[in-house]
Design an enzyme around this catalytic site. Structure first.
Site, PDB file in Angstrom:
ATOM      1  N   LYS A   1       7.257  15.393  11.806  1.00 28.65           N
ATOM      2  CA  LYS A   1       8.283  14.517  11.213  1.00 28.65           C
ATOM      3  C   LYS A   1       9.203  13.955  12.294  1.00 28.65           C
ATOM      4  CE  LYS A   1       6.791  14.823   7.021  1.00 28.65           C
ATOM      5  NZ  LYS A   1       6.271  13.646   6.309  1.00 28.65           N
TER       6      LYS A   1
ATOM      7  N   TYR B   1       4.978  21.042  10.932  1.00 33.26           N
ATOM      8  CA  TYR B   1       5.441  20.000  10.000  1.00 33.26           C
ATOM      9  C   TYR B   1       6.674  19.309  10.569  1.00 33.26           C
ATOM     10  CZ  TYR B   1       7.733  18.052   5.835  1.00 33.26           C
ATOM     11  OH  TYR B   1       8.357  17.210   4.944  1.00 33.26           O
TER      12      TYR B   1
ATOM     13  N   VAL C   1       0.873  -1.184   0.000  1.00 39.32           N
ATOM     14  CA  VAL C   1       0.000   0.000   0.000  1.00 39.32           C
ATOM     15  C   VAL C   1       0.903   1.225   0.000  1.00 39.32           C
ATOM     16  CG1 VAL C   1      -1.656   1.355   1.349  1.00 39.32           C
ATOM     17  CG2 VAL C   1      -1.876  -1.142   1.249  1.00 39.32           C
TER      18      VAL C   1
ATOM     19  N   ASN D   1       3.417   7.888   2.653  1.00 38.61           N
ATOM     20  CA  ASN D   1       4.191   8.934   1.990  1.00 38.61           C
ATOM     21  C   ASN D   1       3.527  10.313   2.046  1.00 38.61           C
ATOM     22  OD1 ASN D   1       6.235   9.905  -0.139  1.00 38.61           O
ATOM     23  ND2 ASN D   1       4.264  10.316  -1.111  1.00 38.61           N
TER      24      ASN D   1
ATOM     25  N   ASP E   1      -8.929  10.992   0.970  1.00 35.98           N
ATOM     26  CA  ASP E   1      -8.205  12.015   1.727  1.00 35.98           C
ATOM     27  C   ASP E   1      -7.681  11.380   3.017  1.00 35.98           C
ATOM     28  OD1 ASP E   1      -7.239  14.113   3.160  1.00 35.98           O
ATOM     29  OD2 ASP E   1      -9.005  15.392   2.911  1.00 35.98           O
TER      30      ASP E   1
END
Ligand code: NAP
Length: 267
Positions: free
Chosen positions: A162, A158, A14, A93, A68
């Site tokens: 991460k 962000y 996937v 990803n 989404d």
């Protein structure tokens, strides 16, 4: 077709966030290894074209899905569409960002970043990993970033997501290894993708030549099962070592701030 890969991980992969950039390249390289693909993105046009190309080139099977990943509904659609499949590899990803100071970014955007970058992978890990553990084989690749190495001005939330991703992958690398499930987080530096280009960075000494997606993905697939994290590209690894191990933390944050402002501060 690399039968070893399919035997090791299973017949289906996937790729969540599959139409463009790094996700599309994961699809290309996994298809070359013989993996059938569940390809998820927000839009279908590029996704369907890529799926057709990979079926023709490699004789694999594909399922394409518009969903989404920042919503529970979209995540459920992915889980429902893969219910019957032997999913041996999850590549999460998709990533959302905002390039602006923290206070100039609306709360709704910060929370949307958390939804796509944290709730999405957690939900799909919860859905796919138990079956991998039961089968005694599987793999997970999570997309972190070099911005996870230290606080990163202009991409605060962000970078924090991460760092979460990287830390989570490191823990799962250890916890799931006895069950035969490999986990790796990739920390790309600037990489030439539609997403990166659309953010319109100004070139700096460090970022003048973003990496191509091909070696970023190849190094990541090679690291799966060997390392909890991978920073693709030698210059990026040198920079990561300096940021993490050489500079005092406050200087590392200042360095990231200077670099980000050179790339993104308003002209
Ligand atoms: N490029 C870099 O320099 C860089 C550096 C460090 C880390 N990363 C990380 O690498 C990952 C990929 O980045 P990229 O530059 O390749 O991105 P990209 O070019 O923008 O492509 C992202 C892909 O994810 C899909 N996607 C995004 N949000 C989604 C959502 N909410 N639901 C479903 N699909 C979604 C997009 O689908 P559509 O095409 O349908 O919109 C697209 O196929 C991200 O996690 C990013 O944070 C990138």
């Amino acid at each position: 077709m690399d039968h070893f890969w399919v035997r090791r991980y299973g017949p289906w992969a996937v790729v969540a966030g599959a139409a463009l950039g790094l996700g599309a390249e994961f699809c290309r390289q996994l298809a070359a290894l013989g993996a059938n693909l569940v390809m998820v993105a927000l839009e279908t046009d590029e996704l369907d074209d890529l799926a057709a190309e990979l079926r023709d080139q490699h004789g694999i099977e594909t399922v394409t899905l518009t969903a989404d990943l920042g919503t529970r509904k979209g995540l459920n659609e992915v889980i429902d569409a893969t219910g019957e499949l032997d999913v041996g590899l999850l590549v999460y990803n998709a990533g959302l960002s905002a390039t602006a100071p923290f206070l100039d970014t609306p709360l709704s955007r910060h929370l949307a970043i958390v939804d796509v970058n944290i709730r999405g992978p957690l939900t799909l890990l919860d859905a796919f990993v138990p079956a991998m553990v039961e089968r005694g084989r599987g793999g997970v690749i999570l997309l972190s970033s070099m911005s996870s190495l230290t606080g990163t001005p202009l991409v605060s939330t962000y970078a924090a997501t991460k760092a979460f991703t990287r830390n989570l992958a490191e823990t799962l690398w250890d916890e799931l290894a006895p069950d035969g499930v490999h986990v790796t987080a990739v920390l790309p530096g600037p990489t030439d993708t539609p997403g990166y280009r659309s953010s319109a960075p100004r070139p700096t000494r460090l970022t003048a030549q973003p990496m191509s997606v091909t070696p970023v993905v190849a190094e990541t697939l090679a690291a799966l099962g060997r390392r909890p994290t991978i920073v693709p590209g030698r210059p990026n690894r040198v920079a990561a070592t300096v940021i993490e191990r050489v500079l005092p933390r406050r200087m590392a944050v200042r360095f990231m701030g200077r670099t980000m402002r050179a790339m993104y501060a308003r002209k």
